[in-house]
Scaffold this motif. Structure first.
Motif, PDB file in Angstrom:
ATOM      1  N   ARG A 189      -6.437   0.825  -3.218  1.00 53.96           N
ATOM      2  CA  ARG A 189      -5.762   2.033  -2.742  1.00 53.96           C
ATOM      3  C   ARG A 189      -4.263   1.984  -3.006  1.00 53.96           C
ATOM      4  NH1 ARG A 189      -8.395   5.364   0.960  1.00 53.96           N
ATOM      5  NH2 ARG A 189      -6.508   6.614   0.691  1.00 53.96           N
ATOM      6  N   VAL A 190      -3.631   0.864  -2.699  1.00 54.28           N
ATOM      7  CA  VAL A 190      -2.168   0.808  -2.785  1.00 54.28           C
ATOM      8  C   VAL A 190      -1.673   0.527  -4.203  1.00 54.28           C
ATOM      9  CG1 VAL A 190      -1.938   0.130  -0.379  1.00 54.28           C
ATOM     10  CG2 VAL A 190      -2.083  -1.640  -2.129  1.00 54.28           C
ATOM     11  N   ARG A 191      -2.547  -0.034  -5.063  1.00 53.67           N
ATOM     12  CA  ARG A 191      -2.105  -0.338  -6.422  1.00 53.67           C
ATOM     13  C   ARG A 191      -1.871   0.925  -7.254  1.00 53.67           C
ATOM     14  NH1 ARG A 191      -0.285  -2.288  -9.510  1.00 53.67           N
ATOM     15  NH2 ARG A 191      -1.546  -3.347 -11.067  1.00 53.67           N
ATOM     16  N   ALA A 192      -2.352   2.068  -6.773  1.00 52.95           N
ATOM     17  CA  ALA A 192      -2.060   3.321  -7.467  1.00 52.95           C
ATOM     18  C   ALA A 192      -0.585   3.689  -7.339  1.00 52.95           C
ATOM     19  CB  ALA A 192      -2.929   4.447  -6.902  1.00 52.95           C
ATOM     20  N   VAL A 193       0.083   3.087  -6.355  1.00 51.99           N
ATOM     21  CA  VAL A 193       1.491   3.409  -6.090  1.00 51.99           C
ATOM     22  C   VAL A 193       2.393   2.196  -6.263  1.00 51.99           C
ATOM     23  CG1 VAL A 193       3.114   4.251  -4.343  1.00 51.99           C
ATOM     24  CG2 VAL A 193       0.814   5.230  -4.489  1.00 51.99           C
ATOM     25  N   LEU A 194       1.962   1.053  -5.746  1.00 51.20           N
ATOM     26  CA  LEU A 194       2.800  -0.146  -5.748  1.00 51.20           C
ATOM     27  C   LEU A 194       2.408  -1.085  -6.878  1.00 51.20           C
ATOM     28  CD1 LEU A 194       2.803  -0.916  -1.905  1.00 51.20           C
ATOM     29  CD2 LEU A 194       4.481   0.398  -3.207  1.00 51.20           C
ATOM     30  N   SER A 195       3.358  -1.907  -7.309  1.00 53.01           N
ATOM     31  CA  SER A 195       3.080  -2.891  -8.345  1.00 53.01           C
ATOM     32  C   SER A 195       2.257  -4.032  -7.771  1.00 53.01           C
ATOM     33  CB  SER A 195       4.390  -3.448  -8.911  1.00 53.01           C
ATOM     34  OG  SER A 195       5.056  -4.242  -7.938  1.00 53.01           O
ATOM     35  N   ALA A 196       1.635  -4.788  -8.672  1.00 57.76           N
ATOM     36  CA  ALA A 196       0.837  -5.937  -8.231  1.00 57.76           C
ATOM     37  C   ALA A 196       1.709  -6.947  -7.507  1.00 57.76           C
ATOM     38  CB  ALA A 196       0.158  -6.582  -9.438  1.00 57.76           C
ATOM     39  N   GLY A 197       2.936  -7.177  -8.004  1.00 55.11           N
ATOM     40  CA  GLY A 197       3.840  -8.133  -7.368  1.00 55.11           C
ATOM     41  C   GLY A 197       4.182  -7.744  -5.947  1.00 55.11           C
ATOM     42  N   ALA A 198       4.441  -6.451  -5.729  1.00 49.84           N
ATOM     43  CA  ALA A 198       4.781  -5.988  -4.386  1.00 49.84           C
ATOM     44  C   ALA A 198       3.603  -6.158  -3.434  1.00 49.84           C
ATOM     45  CB  ALA A 198       5.215  -4.526  -4.434  1.00 49.84           C
ATOM     46  N   VAL A 199       2.399  -5.831  -3.912  1.00 44.06           N
ATOM     47  CA  VAL A 199       1.207  -5.954  -3.071  1.00 44.06           C
ATOM     48  C   VAL A 199       0.943  -7.417  -2.719  1.00 44.06           C
ATOM     49  CG1 VAL A 199      -1.281  -5.568  -2.940  1.00 44.06           C
ATOM     50  CG2 VAL A 199       0.195  -3.849  -4.003  1.00 44.06           C
ATOM     51  N   MET A 200       1.032  -8.310  -3.708  1.00 47.75           N
ATOM     52  CA  MET A 200       0.789  -9.723  -3.466  1.00 47.75           C
ATOM     53  C   MET A 200       1.840 -10.315  -2.534  1.00 47.75           C
ATOM     54  SD  MET A 200      -2.002 -10.488  -4.934  1.00 47.75           S
ATOM     55  CE  MET A 200      -1.905 -12.278  -4.779  1.00 47.75           C
ATOM     56  N   ALA A 201       3.106  -9.924  -2.721  1.00 47.89           N
ATOM     57  CA  ALA A 201       4.169 -10.435  -1.859  1.00 47.89           C
ATOM     58  C   ALA A 201       3.959  -9.996  -0.412  1.00 47.89           C
ATOM     59  CB  ALA A 201       5.523  -9.962  -2.372  1.00 47.89           C
ATOM     60  N   ALA A 202       3.626  -8.730  -0.225  1.00 45.08           N
ATOM     61  CA  ALA A 202       3.388  -8.220   1.130  1.00 45.08           C
ATOM     62  C   ALA A 202       2.175  -8.897   1.758  1.00 45.08           C
ATOM     63  CB  ALA A 202       3.184  -6.704   1.086  1.00 45.08           C
ATOM     64  N   GLY A 203       1.101  -9.027   0.983  1.00 39.61           N
ATOM     65  CA  GLY A 203      -0.116  -9.650   1.506  1.00 39.61           C
ATOM     66  C   GLY A 203       0.094 -11.097   1.902  1.00 39.61           C
ATOM     67  N   ASN A 204       0.786 -11.869   1.045  1.00 40.29           N
ATOM     68  CA  ASN A 204       1.025 -13.279   1.350  1.00 40.29           C
ATOM     69  C   ASN A 204       1.904 -13.445   2.581  1.00 40.29           C
ATOM     70  OD1 ASN A 204      -0.450 -14.041  -0.916  1.00 40.29           O
ATOM     71  ND2 ASN A 204       1.021 -15.609  -1.501  1.00 40.29           N
ATOM     72  N   ALA A 205       2.973 -12.634   2.675  1.00 42.65           N
ATOM     73  CA  ALA A 205       3.903 -12.765   3.801  1.00 42.65           C
ATOM     74  C   ALA A 205       3.234 -12.417   5.123  1.00 42.65           C
ATOM     75  CB  ALA A 205       5.123 -11.878   3.558  1.00 42.65           C
ATOM     76  N   VAL A 206       2.550 -11.275   5.156  1.00 41.95           N
ATOM     77  CA  VAL A 206       1.880 -10.859   6.402  1.00 41.95           C
ATOM     78  C   VAL A 206       0.736 -11.806   6.732  1.00 41.95           C
ATOM     79  CG1 VAL A 206       0.524  -9.027   7.486  1.00 41.95           C
ATOM     80  CG2 VAL A 206       2.545  -8.452   6.127  1.00 41.95           C
ATOM     81  N   GLY A 207      -0.004 -12.237   5.718  1.00 40.78           N
ATOM     82  CA  GLY A 207      -1.099 -13.171   5.953  1.00 40.78           C
ATOM     83  C   GLY A 207      -0.612 -14.476   6.546  1.00 40.78           C
ATOM     84  N   ALA A 208       0.508 -14.998   6.028  1.00 40.34           N
ATOM     85  CA  ALA A 208       1.057 -16.243   6.559  1.00 40.34           C
ATOM     86  C   ALA A 208       1.489 -16.072   8.016  1.00 40.34           C
ATOM     87  CB  ALA A 208       2.248 -16.696   5.708  1.00 40.34           C
ATOM     88  N   LEU A 209       2.094 -14.925   8.346  1.00 35.84           N
ATOM     89  CA  LEU A 209       2.498 -14.670   9.738  1.00 35.84           C
ATOM     90  C   LEU A 209       1.273 -14.615  10.655  1.00 35.84           C
ATOM     91  CD1 LEU A 209       5.282 -11.956   9.246  1.00 35.84           C
ATOM     92  CD2 LEU A 209       5.592 -14.329   9.997  1.00 35.84           C
ATOM     93  N   CYS A 210       0.213 -13.946  10.207  1.00 37.76           N
ATOM     94  CA  CYS A 210      -1.004 -13.845  11.019  1.00 37.76           C
ATOM     95  C   CYS A 210      -1.626 -15.224  11.247  1.00 37.76           C
ATOM     96  CB  CYS A 210      -2.017 -12.930  10.347  1.00 37.76           C
ATOM     97  SG  CYS A 210      -1.549 -11.190  10.298  1.00 37.76           S
ATOM     98  N   LEU A 211      -1.677 -16.033  10.196  1.00 40.50           N
ATOM     99  CA  LEU A 211      -2.268 -17.362  10.327  1.00 40.50           C
ATOM    100  C   LEU A 211      -1.386 -18.282  11.160  1.00 40.50           C
ATOM    101  CD1 LEU A 211      -3.580 -17.660   6.682  1.00 40.50           C
ATOM    102  CD2 LEU A 211      -4.986 -17.574   8.747  1.00 40.50           C
ATOM    103  N   GLY A 212      -0.064 -18.123  11.059  1.00 42.38           N
ATOM    104  CA  GLY A 212       0.824 -18.893  11.918  1.00 42.38           C
ATOM    105  C   GLY A 212       0.595 -18.555  13.384  1.00 42.38           C
TER     106      GLY A 212
END
Length: 309
Positions: A189-212
């Protein structure tokens, strides 16, 4: 985790030099990812802690393309609404859920079982598209889903005589696959608007916060119990998240679609082989048959033409 459904491969003849290099990248990357589940078993950490380090240490690498300005974070200017950014951040929540359940499953069932089951996630994507986007899947997608479901049942069949840790681990792996399927749907859904780098960066950062946060809630230590466990986590990050995913992402743009789809079935095969060598785990003939059913279903899912889910 594999990126089977992220195939954006060109139909370039496999004898072309660029295509050969791309296939080598994908093959090596897939084999490196296959080592990740075995390294989780050696990490000497709680599942939440090993999953946290897996994302936290890889997050800077995911940010590099964005910080270096190698690609604009927004593909269609003016289209990145608050909803799109919220969905991008939500990818991290489901990615974290996937890793937490997967790492927990690895400690409760066989490494091969958990890996094969989780890798069936792409087969679930058409079902999500049907439920959320109201786009009915084709017969091939439904056949792949039924085949994968049968394969998972066969993998767990020998443990169905009681509620054991192993069958619980298999169920957690199913949950991890479901979370990863939602993650894939959100990325689409979001790759139609955002770049792959932006999506991966957001996913990794939020995922790390959730796991922390999960580590803090569980009250388990962040650090591994031994230096060998720390080395296993470092290998997990470098081999699985950085090199493995990076090589696959680089190769997908130039590899023939069919050949790339086949190579992306290597991680669970490599995992089963490494688990046999390093952990002494073996699959029964029945389990091997179930694993083959799941892999065939994933291959069927990966061969679907783009837009015909």
């Amino acid at each position: 985790m594999t990126v089977t459904t992220a195939l954006a491969a060109q139909n370039m003849p496999p004898h072309e030099p660029a295509a050969r290099r791309a296939l080598i990248d994908i093959g090596v990357g897939a084999l490196l990812i296959g080592a990740a589940p075995v390294l989780v078993r050696f990490s000497d950490s709680a599942p939440a802690a090993s999953a946290f380090w897996r994302l936290a240490l890889a997050a800077p690498f995911a940010l590099l393309p964005v910080l270096a300005g190698s690609g604009a974070p927004i593909r269609r200017h003016g289209a990145a609404t608050t909803t799109v950014w919220c969905l991008a951040l939500l990818t991290g929540v489901f990615f974290a859920t996937d890793l937490l359940l997967f790492h927990t499953a690895i400690g409760m069932t066989s490494v091969a079982n958990s890996t094969v089951i989780v890798n069936a996630a792409p087969v679930l994507l058409p079902l999500l598209v049907w439920l959320l986007d109201r786009r009915r899947p084709g017969l091939a997608a439904m056949a792949a889903l039924m085949l994968a479901s049968g394969g998972v049942l066969v993998l767990a069949w020998e443990k169905l005589d009681g509620v054991t840790a192993a069958i619980t681990g298999d169920l957690l792996a199913v949950g991890a696959g479901g979370a990863y399927a939602v993650y894939l749907w959100l990325v689409r859904r979001v790759r139609a608007v955002l770049s792959a780098g932006a999506v991966m960066a957001a996913g990794n950062a939020v995922g790390a916060l959730c796991l922390g946060a999960a580590v803090l809630v569980e009250g388990v230590p962040f650090q591994p119990a031994s230096w060998s466990g720390a080395a296993a986590i470092l290998g997990l990050v470098l081999l699985g998240q950085v090199l493995g995913q990076g090589l696959i992402a680089r190769g997908l743009g130039a590899a023939p679609a069919d050949a790339a789809s086949a190579l992306l079935l290597l991680p669970p095969v490599a995992t089963a082989a490494l688990a046999w060598i390093a952990l002494g785990e073996t699959l029964s003939l029945l389990q091997a048959g179930g694993a083959l059913m799941v892999l065939l279903a994933v291959f069927m899912a990966a061969r679907r033409p783009s837009g015909h889910i």
